[in-house]
Scaffold this active site. Structure first.
Site, mmCIF file in Angstrom:
data_model
loop_
_atom_site.group_PDB
_atom_site.id
_atom_site.type_symbol
_atom_site.label_atom_id
_atom_site.label_comp_id
_atom_site.label_asym_id
_atom_site.label_seq_id
_atom_site.Cartn_x
_atom_site.Cartn_y
_atom_site.Cartn_z
ATOM 1 N N LYS A 57 0.812 -1.229 0.000
ATOM 2 C CA LYS A 57 0.000 0.000 0.000
ATOM 3 C C LYS A 57 0.842 1.275 0.000
ATOM 4 O O LYS A 57 0.369 2.323 -0.441
ATOM 5 C CB LYS A 57 -0.962 -0.010 1.192
ATOM 6 N N GLY A 120 0.422 0.072 12.512
ATOM 7 C CA GLY A 120 0.720 -0.043 11.085
ATOM 8 C C GLY A 120 -0.174 0.838 10.227
ATOM 9 O O GLY A 120 -0.812 1.786 10.704
ATOM 10 N N LEU A 192 -10.550 -5.530 12.917
ATOM 11 C CA LEU A 192 -10.430 -5.513 11.465
ATOM 12 C C LEU A 192 -10.239 -6.902 10.877
ATOM 13 O O LEU A 192 -10.361 -7.095 9.663
ATOM 14 C CB LEU A 192 -9.275 -4.596 11.038
ATOM 15 N N GLY A 215 -14.177 -7.383 10.722
ATOM 16 C CA GLY A 215 -13.738 -6.556 9.608
ATOM 17 C C GLY A 215 -14.369 -6.846 8.265
ATOM 18 O O GLY A 215 -14.007 -6.205 7.265
#
Length: 406
Positions: A57, A120, A192, A215
């Site tokens: 990402k 993170g 999540l 999530g």
């Protein structure tokens, strides 16, 4: 036809193709790439739009022409589109996905103290949403930070707990980053993780009667917003829940509990065949590992030895998805078994009259009095741990039909 897909380093357990099939009739491929393959991939541009997952990402940012404001703010890209002139645009739909997740669960962070587990990329997204929605305080917990897992007791007044770590995610099921009972004011938990459907953290929240959500809705919502960027076609939010239901249906296990001899294995095989699911039997799993049947282990090594093997079988069966699982009659005696099986499972109690139970080669229920005593002991546990109770006095096929009607 437009070419879309998912770019990542680990894609074997992704449900993105199934989710995107709800949002549109377009090609959606998996792009499993090593880090050194990123540059040639983006030079070739053999795609019209891609989603990006871990660990890329941030790594994809040098290859995009421009970033959306939210992608720039989070320094994270999960959606990429290619313009007609060849420019590559990086966006982030995780922010909106997490916002949807909170709203679905009716979790309001406004004016609340929020503890976010993990530091993170997902943590940055969660922090931004909580900040924008007016949280009174957002505490980031990390292993090496000033607030860490050793001094987390200093944050015991937290009202909302949000897990962004992979602790408890498949295949390391059963682990939890924290014990929720340390948070005396906690009212809601968001995790999540979506595999398993109920992580160890979520199972704690359920037992404490807290509001909770996994999530899956975030995953489906961010995909919906990505699909809109891919196609330019706005979609109704109702489709998000259809996508959630689609994946839940694929993942969900049906777990059969009940007295020895009530037909769990036979019913389970019928159900598995009708639903196109795998079939597992905890007693068979024990036999495959030890070379002994349940009765043989109990006779030679004692019930305690068998229960330990049964616990390991439940642990492994509970990690699976898309299965019908028949269990031994005593599976409910150890709550750890129930926790393992509830991770991905709906638990169905097959309640069959004791006069109809098969007792051959069952050392713990070999006589009428022993059978009645066993039933009196276990029946309350079957009821306590089941999501549904099914009348099992009919035939195998009839009982399977009743389960399918649920």
């Amino acid at each position: 036809m437009k070419r879309f897909g998912l770019l990542g380093g680990v894609l074997s357990h992704s449900f993105s193709p199934q989710i995107h099939s709800v949002y549109g009739d377009y090609e959606y491929k998996m792009f499993l790439l090593a880090p050194e393959a990123l540059e040639p991939f983006f030079k070739k541009k053999d795609f019209d739009g891609i989603n990006v997952t871990i660990p890329y990402k941030q790594a994809v940012i040098p290859y995009v022409t421009s970033l959306s404001p939210i992608a720039r703010r989070l320094n994270s890209v999960n959606t990429i589109t290619v313009a007609p002139n060849g420019n590559i645009y990086g966006d982030n739909t995780d922010y909106r996905g997490f916002s949807y997740m909170l709203k679905k669960a009716k979790i309001s962070v406004t004016g609340k103290k929020v503890v976010v587990l993990g530091s993170g990329g997902s943590s940055r997204t969660v922090y931004a949403v909580c900040e924008d929605e007016g949280a009174a305080e957002v505490i980031i917990v990390s292993r090496g930070g000033s607030i860490n897992y050793d001094n987390l007791n200093t944050q015991s007044d937290a009202e909302i707990i949000i897990n962004t770590t992979p602790v408890g995610m498949y295949p390391n099921n059963g682990r939890s980053p924290v014990k929720l009972d340390m948070f005396s004011k906690c009212e809601a938990v968001a995790d999540l993780i979506y595999n398993p459907l109920k992580s160890a953290l979520i199972l704690q929240a359920e037992k404490l009667r807290l509001n909770y959500i996994n999530g899956m809705s975030m995953l489906a919502a961010q995909a919906k917003y990505s699909s809109e960027l891919f196609t330019g076609i706005p979609l109704e939010d109702e489709l998000i829940e259809r996508a959630v239901d689609t994946v839940n249906g694929i993942m969900q296990n049906i777990v059969l509990i009940g007295m020895p001899g009530c037909g769990k294995s036979s019913i389970g095989r019928v159900l598995a065949k009708r639903l196109g699911k795998a079939f597992l039997d905890s007693d068979t799993m024990v036999y495959n590992k030890t070379g002994k049947s349940a009765a043989e282990i109990i006779r030679s090594d004692g019930e305690r030895a068998f229960r330990e093997e049964e616990r390991l079988a439940a642990q492994n069966a509970g990690k699976t998805t898309g299965s019908v699982i028949a269990t031994g009659g005593g599976i409910v005696l150890d709550e750890r078994n129930i926790d393992a099986l509830k991770q991905n499972g709906i638990i169905v109690y097959i309640d069959r009259n004791i006069e109809l139970l098969e007792t051959a080669d069952r050392p713990l229920s070999s006589g009428v009095e022993a059978l009645k005593k066993l039933y009196d002991l276990r029946n309350p546990l079957y009821k306590k741990h089941s999501d549904f109770i099914i009348n099992g006095n009919g035939s195998i096929s009839e009982t399977a039909d009743l389960i399918l009607l649920k």
